[in-house]
Scaffold this active site. Structure first.
Site, PDB file in Angstrom:
ATOM      1  N   ASP A  63       0.870  -1.288   0.027  1.00 61.99           N
ATOM      2  CA  ASP A  63       0.087  -0.083  -0.043  1.00 61.99           C
ATOM      3  C   ASP A  63       0.748   1.209   0.097  1.00 61.99           C
ATOM      4  O   ASP A  63       1.917   1.014  -0.040  1.00 61.99           O
ATOM      5  CB  ASP A  63      -1.079  -0.047   1.226  1.00 61.99           C
ATOM      6  N   GLU A 114       0.224   0.053  -5.273  1.00 62.65           N
ATOM      7  CA  GLU A 114      -0.733   1.049  -5.273  1.00 62.65           C
ATOM      8  C   GLU A 114       0.001   2.187  -5.796  1.00 62.65           C
ATOM      9  O   GLU A 114      -0.725   3.381  -5.639  1.00 62.65           O
ATOM     10  CB  GLU A 114      -1.409   1.115  -4.151  1.00 62.65           C
ATOM     11  N   TRP A 115       1.015   2.072  -6.396  1.00 63.31           N
ATOM     12  CA  TRP A 115       1.800   3.332  -6.766  1.00 63.31           C
ATOM     13  C   TRP A 115       1.111   4.468  -7.544  1.00 63.31           C
ATOM     14  O   TRP A 115       0.990   5.606  -7.297  1.00 63.31           O
ATOM     15  CB  TRP A 115       2.942   2.680  -7.544  1.00 63.31           C
ATOM     16  N   PRO A 116       0.359   4.022  -8.960  1.00 55.76           N
ATOM     17  CA  PRO A 116      -0.304   4.999  -9.518  1.00 55.76           C
ATOM     18  C   PRO A 116      -1.322   5.687  -8.681  1.00 55.76           C
ATOM     19  O   PRO A 116      -1.626   6.846  -8.857  1.00 55.76           O
ATOM     20  CB  PRO A 116      -0.712   4.153 -10.817  1.00 55.76           C
ATOM     21  N   LEU A 117      -2.152   4.952  -8.034  1.00 58.53           N
ATOM     22  CA  LEU A 117      -3.120   5.364  -7.299  1.00 58.53           C
ATOM     23  C   LEU A 117      -2.702   6.644  -6.435  1.00 58.53           C
ATOM     24  O   LEU A 117      -3.449   7.746  -6.492  1.00 58.53           O
ATOM     25  CB  LEU A 117      -3.999   4.403  -6.340  1.00 58.53           C
ATOM     26  N   TYR A 118      -1.560   6.497  -5.698  1.00 56.01           N
ATOM     27  CA  TYR A 118      -1.164   7.463  -4.801  1.00 56.01           C
ATOM     28  C   TYR A 118      -0.607   8.655  -5.639  1.00 56.01           C
ATOM     29  O   TYR A 118      -0.465   9.719  -5.103  1.00 56.01           O
ATOM     30  CB  TYR A 118      -0.209   7.057  -3.811  1.00 56.01           C
ATOM     31  N   ASP A 131     -10.655   2.517  -3.675  1.00 59.35           N
ATOM     32  CA  ASP A 131     -10.981   1.279  -3.063  1.00 59.35           C
ATOM     33  C   ASP A 131     -12.217   0.805  -3.515  1.00 59.35           C
ATOM     34  O   ASP A 131     -13.115   1.852  -3.397  1.00 59.35           O
ATOM     35  CB  ASP A 131     -11.027   1.286  -1.364  1.00 59.35           C
TER      36      ASP A 131
END
Ligand SMILES: *[C@@H]1O[C@H](CO)[C@@H](O)[C@H](O)[C@H]1NC(C)=O
Ligand SMILES: *[C@@H]1O[C@H](CO)[C@@H](O)[C@H](O)[C@H]1NC(C)=O
Ligand SMILES: *[C@@H]1O[C@H](CO)[C@@H](O)[C@H](O)[C@H]1NC(C)=O
Ligand SMILES: *[C@@H]1O[C@H](CO)[C@@H](O)[C@H](O)[C@H]1NC(C)=O
Ligand SMILES: *[C@@H]1O[C@H](CO)[C@@H](O)[C@H](O)[C@H]1NC(C)=O
Length: 429
Positions: free
Chosen positions: A159, A191-195, A219
């Site tokens: 995460d 979850e790199w691109p999400l953040y 999510d």
């Protein structure tokens, strides 16, 4: 990593735009079970022993996966999410499982899962602490990678909470390297691109080189609103994200929530069909010990799973939006095509959609063979480009088809058709 073909013109189409992380894993979208959406951070084993995050939850899921056809259907990974560790590292600085909820420890749990022929996933965080406040891996990437490898863990969901975003990519890359250096292949779910999207457009070439799958968006929740928002996000950014998917690395729209409380059966069919079209990891978050037979049949539908796991490894696109319908198409091996037609109108009854309006229907010139998979299995037989078949699609439901061209010219058509296409060029408003 790409399929070697001899038609030069097709090579760039079959190869994703960048090399995948070379750990030999996720050559097809991963399949399994992940605790988060259904069980969240329930640590209350005193009052809710059946549903709390404890070793027995994963052991029970593994038992059911073997006994009730899940493993046979392809679901392989049993994955722990947040809230498993002790709040303190041990004297050597290593993560340790909460001693009360995981009395046997993770190594023993991994042995149990492996003895069932399944694989164990675990969870960590690139930053200072996990999203729920447990110890993060920042400053401990090598130690934690080695700990996971020593325990026999097969997958790491990593995460991105509590991390300075300017160091996010560096952190994810450092952990990828640390996992590699353990010498054990561990599937790496990021979850790199999400953040990163909150600040700027992520570099999907670098992400594909680093991770086996990557979350792009919020999510998933147990609701149609949530599933809809994920599909909307995907159509909006498909020209950026779809080319990055392929064997070894996949876009991850988050868990399947089929079999829970929030989706109607039509909506569950939509999630299953579209996750297969998107070449998404199929990680269920539900209670396999108690699931309605219709949801179970949907999740174990081998024809949908076959689309998900197709060896060509191309993610599909939304290719048309018209009259509150969406058409999604995924190229499959052997020049076949999977088509999903989603009825987005949330009022009234079933509506008809003429198949000849499907953009990819041109492969039916002169003829194609059509199989309907959802809402029910039906051989539709030989069709042409001018077929008058009309699909009946319920509100928020999806019709799913496979189309096989019958043509000596199919190779030429295939080349013409499988340019990555953008919805903007095809939208009929
Ligand atoms: C580590 O990376 C190298 C180079 O990319 C690769 O050949 C090797 O298989 C990887 N090892 C593991 C365990 O992932
Ligand atoms: C984040 O990292 C950058 C680069 O190392 C640094 O300049 C910045 O001060 C950091 N921000 C915070 C909030 O720590
Ligand atoms: C990543 O590794 C490099 C080289 O060891 C190190 O200089 C850097 O601080 C690390 N970054 C993070 C976020 O851990
Ligand atoms: C994206 O990452 C790749 C691979 O790490 C790198 O070669 C490329 O320069 C990066 N692109 C940008 C725009 O930073
Ligand atoms: C769809 O996603 C885009 C991009 O995130 C957003 O701007 C738009 O508001 C969304 N539309 C709906 C109906 O949610």
């Amino acid at each position: 990593m790409c399929r070697i073909v001899f038609l030069l013109a097709v090579i760039s189409i079959l190869c994703p735009s960048a090399e995948a992380l070379d750990n030999g894993l996720a050559l097809k979208p991963s399949m399994g079970w992940l605790h988060w959406e259904r069980f969240l951070c329930n640590t209350n084993c005193d009052t809710d022993p059946n549903n709390c995050i404890s070793e027995s939850l994963y052991m029970q899921m593994a038992d059911v996966m073997v006994e009730e056809g899940w493993k046979e259907a392809g679901y392989e990974y049993v994955c722990i999410d947040d809230c498993w560790p002790s709040t303190q590292r041990d004297a050597q600085g290593r993560l340790q499982a909460d001693p009360k909820r995981f009395p046997g420890g993770i190594k023993k749990l991994a042995d149990y899962i492996h003895a069932k022929g399944l694989k164990l996933g675990i969870y960590g965080d690139v930053g200072k602490t996990t999203c729920a406040g447990y110890p993060g891996s920042l400053g401990y990437y090598e130690t934690d990678a080695q700990t996971f490898a020593d325990w026999g863990v097969d997958l790491l969901k990593f995460d991105g909470c509590f991390m300075n975003w300017t160091l996010l990519g560096e952190g994810y890359m450092n952990m990828s390297k640390a996992l590699n250096q353990t010498g054990k292949s561990i599937l790496y779910s990021c979850e790199w691109p999400l953040y990163e999207w909150a600040f700027h457009k992520p570099n999907y070439t670098a992400i594909r080189e680093t991770c086996n799958h990557w979350r792009n968006f919020d999510d998933v929740y147990d609701s149609w609103t949530s599933v809809k928002s994920i599909l909307n996000w995907t159509t909006f950014y498909q020209d950026i994200i779809v080319p990055s998917a392929g064997p070894g690395g996949w876009n991850d729209p988050d868990m399947l929530v089929i079999g829970n409380f929030g989706l109607s059966h039509d909506q569950q069919e939509t999630q299953m069909a579209l996750w297969a079209i998107m070449a998404a990891p199929l990680l269920m978050s539900n209670d396999l010990r108690n699931i309605c037979p219709r949801s179970k049949m949907l999740l174990q539908n081998s024809r949908i799973i076959e689309i998900s796991q197709d060896p060509l490894g191309k993610q599909g696109y939304c290719t048309a939006k018209m009259d509150s319908f969406e058409v999604w198409e995924r190229p499959l091996s052997k020049n076949r095509l999977a088509v999903a037609v989603l009825n987005k109108q949330e009022i009234g009854g079933a509506r008809g959609f003429a198949v000849r309006l499907i953009p990819g229907w041109k492969i039916c010139n002169p003829q194609c063979n059509v199989t309907q998979i959802l809402p029910q299995y039906k051989e539709m037989g030989v069709q042409t480009q001018r077929s008058s078949i009309v699909l009946s699609v319920n509100p928020t439901g999806t019709a799913l088809l496979t189309v096989t061209p019958i043509s000596s010219y199919y190779k030429k058509l295939y080349k013409l058709y499988w340019k990555p296409m953008s919805i903007k060029q095809n939208t009929i408003l």
